[in-house]
Design an enzyme around this catalytic site. Structure first.
Site, PDB file in Angstrom:
ATOM      1  N   CYS A 100       0.835  -1.204   0.000  1.00 55.67           N
ATOM      2  CA  CYS A 100       0.000   0.000   0.000  1.00 55.67           C
ATOM      3  C   CYS A 100       0.868   1.251   0.000  1.00 55.67           C
ATOM      4  O   CYS A 100       1.731   1.422   0.862  1.00 55.67           O
ATOM      5  CB  CYS A 100      -0.916   0.008   1.224  1.00 55.67           C
ATOM      6  SG  CYS A 100      -1.978   1.473   1.290  1.00 55.67           S
ATOM      7  N   LYS A 139       1.867  -9.383  -0.244  1.00 63.66           N
ATOM      8  CA  LYS A 139       1.697  -8.487  -1.396  1.00 63.66           C
ATOM      9  C   LYS A 139       2.666  -7.327  -1.244  1.00 63.66           C
ATOM     10  O   LYS A 139       2.737  -6.695  -0.187  1.00 63.66           O
ATOM     11  CB  LYS A 139       0.266  -7.956  -1.500  1.00 63.66           C
ATOM     12  CG  LYS A 139       0.017  -7.132  -2.769  1.00 63.66           C
ATOM     13  CD  LYS A 139      -1.456  -6.827  -2.971  1.00 63.66           C
ATOM     14  CE  LYS A 139      -1.704  -6.275  -4.369  1.00 63.66           C
ATOM     15  NZ  LYS A 139      -1.146  -4.920  -4.570  1.00 63.66           N
ATOM     16  N   ASN A 200       0.659  -8.131 -10.665  1.00 70.15           N
ATOM     17  CA  ASN A 200      -0.412  -7.159 -10.427  1.00 70.15           C
ATOM     18  C   ASN A 200      -0.006  -5.822 -11.038  1.00 70.15           C
ATOM     19  O   ASN A 200       1.162  -5.475 -11.069  1.00 70.15           O
ATOM     20  CB  ASN A 200      -0.627  -7.038  -8.910  1.00 70.15           C
ATOM     21  CG  ASN A 200      -1.614  -5.950  -8.518  1.00 70.15           C
ATOM     22  OD1 ASN A 200      -1.328  -5.136  -7.653  1.00 70.15           O
ATOM     23  ND2 ASN A 200      -2.770  -5.917  -9.141  1.00 70.15           N
ATOM     24  N   GLY A 201      -1.017  -5.092 -11.541  1.00 70.52           N
ATOM     25  CA  GLY A 201      -0.768  -3.752 -12.046  1.00 70.52           C
ATOM     26  C   GLY A 201      -1.128  -3.593 -13.508  1.00 70.52           C
ATOM     27  O   GLY A 201      -0.558  -4.267 -14.375  1.00 70.52           O
ATOM     28  N   ASP A 202      -2.107  -2.726 -13.800  1.00 72.48           N
ATOM     29  CA  ASP A 202      -2.486  -2.352 -15.163  1.00 72.48           C
ATOM     30  C   ASP A 202      -3.053  -3.502 -15.993  1.00 72.48           C
ATOM     31  O   ASP A 202      -3.013  -3.457 -17.220  1.00 72.48           O
ATOM     32  CB  ASP A 202      -1.294  -1.754 -15.921  1.00 72.48           C
ATOM     33  CG  ASP A 202      -0.855  -0.411 -15.372  1.00 72.48           C
ATOM     34  OD1 ASP A 202      -1.551   0.109 -14.480  1.00 72.48           O
ATOM     35  OD2 ASP A 202       0.194   0.121 -15.814  1.00 72.48           O
ATOM     36  N   GLY A 224      -7.239  -5.412  -9.971  1.00 72.72           N
ATOM     37  CA  GLY A 224      -7.817  -4.496  -8.995  1.00 72.72           C
ATOM     38  C   GLY A 224      -8.834  -3.563  -9.617  1.00 72.72           C
ATOM     39  O   GLY A 224     -10.007  -3.908  -9.790  1.00 72.72           O
TER      40      GLY A 224
END
Length: 341
Positions: A100, A139, A200-202, A224
């Site tokens: 985060c 994560k 993870n991401g885009d 996400g």
């Protein structure tokens, strides 16, 4: 894709998102093809265990297995206690947040701020793994900033500590959510790792999902923001990965029913007053990009009751159905966007 004793039905995972991945959203994404949905972050501060928000986040009644709960904090002992608390309340997988980028999290040296203190990372991971008899996952991000991309070392520490799966967001903390996610370093971590790695991401389309899987060789992908208002993205990706072809856009009547079911769960889970307020952002996400939606979303934010929301949604989807059987996303006109802003 397997995490401990749990074999996931797909290798598509819902990313933990504060204020989004509550129980109604997790259940819906699982119905739509997600193999795992991680809860929104739960504090490790024991003083907050009795708060209404924490108790609600620890409510997994009726949720499809496996139940994964994300915890956050910077103190190994408190995180270990938080892990045990959540296992006692139904968690089957504990996920530790070291990704985060929010200031309020990093300012207390939690989330991605932990990436600056590798010995503390090891202490936290070892303490949590030792405290519970369920799989523990992690994560994280590529590192604190572009000059300090230490995720290969974090991955080694994680594996040595007994972490059973590692999700990596392809940005540093300094990047927040700007620019583009990078996958090359995730691929290098995957090559060396002996545990499942999740990218993870885009990842916003079926094509991007396939590209990231091919480029990195990871065991699973985590989605996400692209699932906000579009939980059926998981079945779209699964179909594309299996066939190389796209599903047709969903029917208007189906998504109207999906939205109504989601809202009913929100009203029940939060109570009508809070549920009506929380529903607004989901309604906005579901309808963004559809004909006439900017003015609809602006008007929706003024409605105060469940009955008003449901009536307005009924009118909006009836108009969509009049225009065509299936959802048709358009590029919103500048004046429409201005009206919503």
């Amino acid at each position: 894709m397997q995490i401990g004793p749990y074999k996931l039905k797909t290798n598509l995972i819902v990313a933990p998102m504060a204020g989004v991945t509550d129980r109604p959203f997790r259940q819906l994404c699982k119905k739509m093809g997600a193999g795992l949905a991680v809860s929104e972050m739960v504090t490790s501060n024991s003083l907050l265990y009795g708060s209404e928000k924490t108790l609600r986040r620890a409510n997994h009644e009726g949720e499809v297995d496996p139940i994964s709960v994300q915890i956050a904090g910077a103190d190994p002992k408190m995180l270990a206690e938080a892990a045990q608390y959540n296992v006692d309340n139904g968690a089957q997988i504990i996920d530790i947040n070291m990704g985060c980028p929010a200031k309020k999290v990093c300012n207390v040296m939690a989330g991605s701020a932990l990436l600056k203190d590798e010995p503390l990372v090891a202490q936290i991971l070892q303490a949590v793994v030792k405290a519970v008899n369920v799989p523990v996952t992690l994560k994280t991000r590529l590192g604190w900033d572009k000059g300090n991309k230490n995720v290969p070392l974090i991955a080694r520490i994680a594996e040595d500590s007994g972490i059973q799966a590692l999700a990596i967001h392809g940005r540093t903390r300094a990047c927040l959510y700007t620019g583009h996610a990078e996958y090359d370093l995730i691929a290098k971590v995957k090559q060396r790792a002996g545990i499942p790695i999740i990218a993870n991401g885009d990842i916003t389309t079926p094509e991007k999902a396939k590209q990231v899987l091919d480029q990195t060789g990871v065991d699973a992908i985590m989605i996400g923001r692209a699932a906000q208002g579009r939980p059926w993205i998981f079945r779209e990706i699964s179909h594309y990965l299996a066939t190389g072809r796209h599903l047709p856009p969903p029917e208007v009547s189906e998504i109207h029913a999906v939205l109504l079911g989601h809202l009913a769960d929100l009203y029940q889970f939060y109570g009508e007053q809070t549920g009506t307020r929380i529903a607004r952002k989901h309604i906005s996400w579901y309808t963004k990009g559809l004909t006439g939606s900017a003015n609809f979303r602006h008007a929706m934010n003024q409605l105060q009751t469940r009955e008003e929301q449901l009536a307005a949604i009924g009118d909006f989807f009836n108009e969509l159905r009049r225009r065509g059987e299936r959802l048709n996303y358009i590029q919103e006109e500048p004046e429409e966007m201005a009206a919503y802003a």
